[in-house]
Design an enzyme around this catalytic site. Structure first.
Site, PDB file in Angstrom:
ATOM      1  CE  LYS A  55      13.915   4.689   3.971  1.00  0.00           C
ATOM      2  NZ  LYS A  55      13.218   5.561   3.040  1.00  0.00           N
ATOM      3  CG  ASN A  56      16.139   8.139   3.044  1.00  0.00           C
ATOM      4  OD1 ASN A  56      15.542   7.174   2.551  1.00  0.00           O
ATOM      5  ND2 ASN A  56      15.599   8.911   3.965  1.00  0.00           N
TER       6      ASN A  56
ATOM      7  CB  CYS B  88       3.096   8.241   1.655  1.00  0.00           C
ATOM      8  SG  CYS B  88       4.033   9.549   2.422  1.00  0.00           S
TER       9      CYS B  88
ATOM     10  NE  ARG C  78       6.838  12.693   0.683  1.00  0.00           N
ATOM     11  CZ  ARG C  78       7.458  11.600   1.117  1.00  0.00           C
ATOM     12  NH1 ARG C  78       6.783  10.694   1.754  1.00  0.00           N
ATOM     13  NH2 ARG C  78       8.751  11.406   0.887  1.00  0.00           N
TER      14      ARG C  78
ATOM     15  CG  ASP D 200      13.115  11.239   7.721  1.00  0.00           C
ATOM     16  OD1 ASP D 200      13.904  10.917   6.808  1.00  0.00           O
ATOM     17  OD2 ASP D 200      11.975  11.676   7.498  1.00  0.00           O
TER      18      ASP D 200
HETATM   19  C1  EPZ Z   1      13.290  12.689   1.401  1.00  0.00           C
HETATM   20  O1  EPZ Z   1      11.968  12.711   0.894  1.00  0.00           O
HETATM   21  C2  EPZ Z   1      13.386  11.437   2.253  1.00  0.00           C
HETATM   22  N1  EPZ Z   1      13.161  10.248   1.421  1.00  0.00           N
HETATM   23  C3  EPZ Z   1      12.348  11.503   3.372  1.00  0.00           C
HETATM   24  O2  EPZ Z   1      12.517  10.357   4.186  1.00  0.00           O
HETATM   25  C4  EPZ Z   1      12.627  12.746   4.220  1.00  0.00           C
HETATM   26  O3  EPZ Z   1      11.621  12.857   5.215  1.00  0.00           O
HETATM   27  C5  EPZ Z   1      12.590  13.979   3.317  1.00  0.00           C
HETATM   28  O4  EPZ Z   1      13.539  13.825   2.233  1.00  0.00           O
HETATM   29  C6  EPZ Z   1      12.940  15.260   4.069  1.00  0.00           C
HETATM   30  O5  EPZ Z   1      14.216  15.131   4.631  1.00  0.00           O
HETATM   31  C7  EPZ Z   1      14.192   9.760   0.700  1.00  0.00           C
HETATM   32  O6  EPZ Z   1      15.300  10.295   0.712  1.00  0.00           O
HETATM   33  C8  EPZ Z   1      13.915   8.529  -0.103  1.00  0.00           C
HETATM   34  P1  EPZ Z   1      11.542  16.595   0.121  1.00  0.00           P
HETATM   35  P2  EPZ Z   1      11.592  13.780  -0.267  1.00  0.00           P
HETATM   36  O7  EPZ Z   1      11.431  16.671  -1.367  1.00  0.00           O
HETATM   37  O8  EPZ Z   1      12.741  13.969  -1.157  1.00  0.00           O
HETATM   38  C9  EPZ Z   1       7.747  19.275  -0.656  1.00  0.00           C
HETATM   39  C10 EPZ Z   1      11.892   8.398   5.259  1.00  0.00           C
HETATM   40  O9  EPZ Z   1      11.203   8.233   6.256  1.00  0.00           O
HETATM   41  N2  EPZ Z   1       7.984  19.013  -2.084  1.00  0.00           N
HETATM   42  O10 EPZ Z   1      12.766  17.158   0.788  1.00  0.00           O
HETATM   43  O11 EPZ Z   1      10.293  13.391  -0.837  1.00  0.00           O
HETATM   44  C11 EPZ Z   1       7.340  18.014   0.098  1.00  0.00           C
HETATM   45  O12 EPZ Z   1       5.945  17.787  -0.026  1.00  0.00           O
HETATM   46  C12 EPZ Z   1      11.455   9.397   4.228  1.00  0.00           C
HETATM   47  O13 EPZ Z   1      12.971   7.812   4.996  1.00  0.00           O
HETATM   48  C13 EPZ Z   1       7.255  19.721  -3.030  1.00  0.00           C
HETATM   49  O14 EPZ Z   1       6.408  20.541  -2.688  1.00  0.00           O
HETATM   50  O15 EPZ Z   1      11.376  15.093   0.613  1.00  0.00           O
HETATM   51  C14 EPZ Z   1       7.747  18.335   1.504  1.00  0.00           C
HETATM   52  O16 EPZ Z   1       6.738  19.132   2.098  1.00  0.00           O
HETATM   53  C15 EPZ Z   1      10.112  10.011   4.563  1.00  0.00           C
HETATM   54  N3  EPZ Z   1       7.490  19.479  -4.355  1.00  0.00           N
HETATM   55  C16 EPZ Z   1       9.016  19.192   1.314  1.00  0.00           C
HETATM   56  O17 EPZ Z   1       8.992  19.651  -0.039  1.00  0.00           O
HETATM   57  C17 EPZ Z   1       8.429  18.578  -4.777  1.00  0.00           C
HETATM   58  O18 EPZ Z   1       8.603  18.429  -5.991  1.00  0.00           O
HETATM   59  C18 EPZ Z   1      10.299  18.424   1.521  1.00  0.00           C
HETATM   60  O19 EPZ Z   1      10.225  17.247   0.749  1.00  0.00           O
HETATM   61  C19 EPZ Z   1       9.154  17.864  -3.794  1.00  0.00           C
HETATM   62  C20 EPZ Z   1       8.928  18.099  -2.469  1.00  0.00           C
END
Ligand code: EPZ
Length: 418
Positions: free
Chosen positions: A22-23, A118, A123, A307
């Site tokens: 999915k990701n 969420c 997020r 995850d």
């Molecule tokens: C992706 O989310 C995945 N989703 C998530 O999977 C996964 O848990 C996550 O990466 C970490 O591996 C998809 O790929 C669709 P991040 P994403 O940006 O991109 C902070 C699932 O269950 N952050 O790597 O949103 C954020 O809050 C989902 O399939 C900022 O501060 O994750 C988090 O603490 C859940 N500012 C950290 O970075 C931003 O602009 C990592 O988030 C973006 C993120």
């Protein structure tokens, strides 16, 4: 709302085919906005988030459909796109924010809903905006929308991420591949799903290469080809079923995978004493005897994935002794803990660390799913609990697990959806 009813303590055996990721599918779908040419995507997981992303792309103006053979066909079209991603399509699927980069690159403007937070955290998208502004975008936030413009088009830039973000790395790449000139992005996330998106972008004709472990060089282009691509397998689904097999399996083989991608998880399961036969494209898990407690912390790839945190916690409940798991990625990702406690789990949380005492006998209960991965940890706990467990709000599961009941039933699980 639908529920799952699971009768636990049944030994599972047989085989499971792992679906496409999915990701990886979501950012690759966003990337199809870049080209007017035809694109075919194969091995697509039929899960809710993918349908939502397809609906968003149709709303924007793409001729795109999913076939029963799990292929997505996007036909060529030079229709004018809407440069809008509305709230009702993003509120349940945050990855919709990934259309911002391609729409900006192509049309020099876009209005995209701020994706909601969420259950697992706020997020924010500040890192996405940081990257797009480096490429020349002007972005105003008003009434819950990001109003982005790039009057003179996007220009290549040096982007140094202050922290690692999967989505922001994807946004930066999807915008930079058709910005004018050279872009260097450093401190990138390097998840396999991002690497699969890069393979797809190269097939489209993009000039993009790693020049360091977390460093990417992009030379922008406006010419794209027609192409087809088979999406990588879902390593999180694989990890989930490996843990199910370790919990209640006698002999389960998992197919359609590449084991070199999950070396961290395999090493950890071996350390816990899980018996496995590892081949290049399949893994067989055998009945495990004593399971050892372990200490884990979640990290960006190639570290242990956040995850799988909820899922491995259920295996820790079977291990002898106290295991520790520290969640370093999201600020509120222990929503499964109160529900597991209702099944008898002994888990203490202190800030972002959980201490899990095992071996604990779990008892069936009525529980509530809260987010995608927490929901599947309740399924794992139910498989290993005595008597019946009822899991409410299974729509969370349907966002990311294809045919979960069917795959488990095929391995003799007693699981029904009502
Ligand atoms: C992706 O989310 C995945 N989703 C998530 O999977 C996964 O848990 C996550 O990466 C970490 O591996 C998809 O790929 C669709 P991040 P994403 O940006 O991109 C902070 C699932 O269950 N952050 O790597 O949103 C954020 O809050 C989902 O399939 C900022 O501060 O994750 C988090 O603490 C859940 N500012 C950290 O970075 C931003 O602009 C990592 O988030 C973006 C993120």
């Amino acid at each position: 709302m639908q529920k799952l009813i699971i009768k636990g303590k049944k030994k599972l055996f047989g085989s499971i085919d792992i679906s496409g990721s999915k990701n990886a599918t979501l950012p690759i779908l966003a990337a199809t906005l870049l080209t007017d040419k035809a694109v075919t995507l194969k091995n697509i997981p039929l899960v809710q988030d993918v349908y939502t992303m397809i609906n968003l792309l149709k709303f924007i103006g793409l001729n795109i459909k999913i076939s029963k053979k799990k292929n997505i066909l996007k036909t060529s079209s030079n229709r004018k796109f809407k440069t809008l991603a509305p709230y009702n399509l993003l509120k349940t699927m945050r990855a919709g924010v990934l259309v911002l980069g391609p729409l900006l690159a192509k049309y020099r403007k876009a209005k995209v809903s701020l994706p909601g937070g969420c259950a697992i955290g706020a997020r924010p998208v500040n890192l996405h905006l940081f990257a797009l502004e480096k490429l020349g975008a002007k972005i105003k936030i008003k009434n819950g929308y990001m109003h982005a413009t790039a009057e003179n088009g996007l220009k290549g830039a040096i982007i140094k991420f202050p922290s690692i973000s999967v989505g922001a790395t994807e946004s930066a790449i999807l915008a930079a591949v058709s910005a004018e000139g050279k872009t260097i992005i450093s401190n990138c996330a390097i998840e396999p799903e991002i690497q699969d998106m890069i393979v797809f972008l190269k097939k489209l004709g993009c000039n993009i290469n790693f020049i360091g472990k977390r460093k990417i060089l992009i030379i922008g282009t406006k010419k794209f080809k027609s192409t087809s691509h088979e999406v990588i397998f879902d390593r999180i689904e694989l990890g989930t079923y490996l843990i199910a097999a370790a919990l209640v399996g006698t002999k389960i083989t998992l197919f359609k995978i590449k084991t070199k991608i999950i070396e961290t998880e395999i090493k950890l399961l071996k350390k816990m004493g899980i018996k496995m036969k590892i081949d290049k494209n399949k893994i067989t898990v055998f009945e495990s005897g004593k399971i050892n407690s372990v200490n884990i912390k979640t990290e960006p790839y190639p570290g242990f994935p956040t995850d799988l945190q909820a899922q491995i916690m259920v295996l820790m409940l079977r291990a002898s002794g106290i295991s520790k798991i520290t969640e370093n990625i999201f600020e509120n990702r222990f929503m499964h803990v109160p529900e597991l406690r209702r099944m008898g789990a002994k888990i203490i949380t202190k800030k972002n660390t959980a201490y899990v005492t095992g071996p604990t006998n779990l008892s069936g209960a009525e529980v509530m799913a809260t987010d995608l991965r927490a929901s599947v940890s309740l399924v794992l706990a139910a498989l290993n609990a005595d008597s019946l467990t009822v899991i409410n709000r299974v729509y969370h599961l349907d966002r990311g697990y294809e045919n979960l009941e069917k795959k488990l039933k095929k391995c003799k699980a007693n699981i029904n959806r009502v």
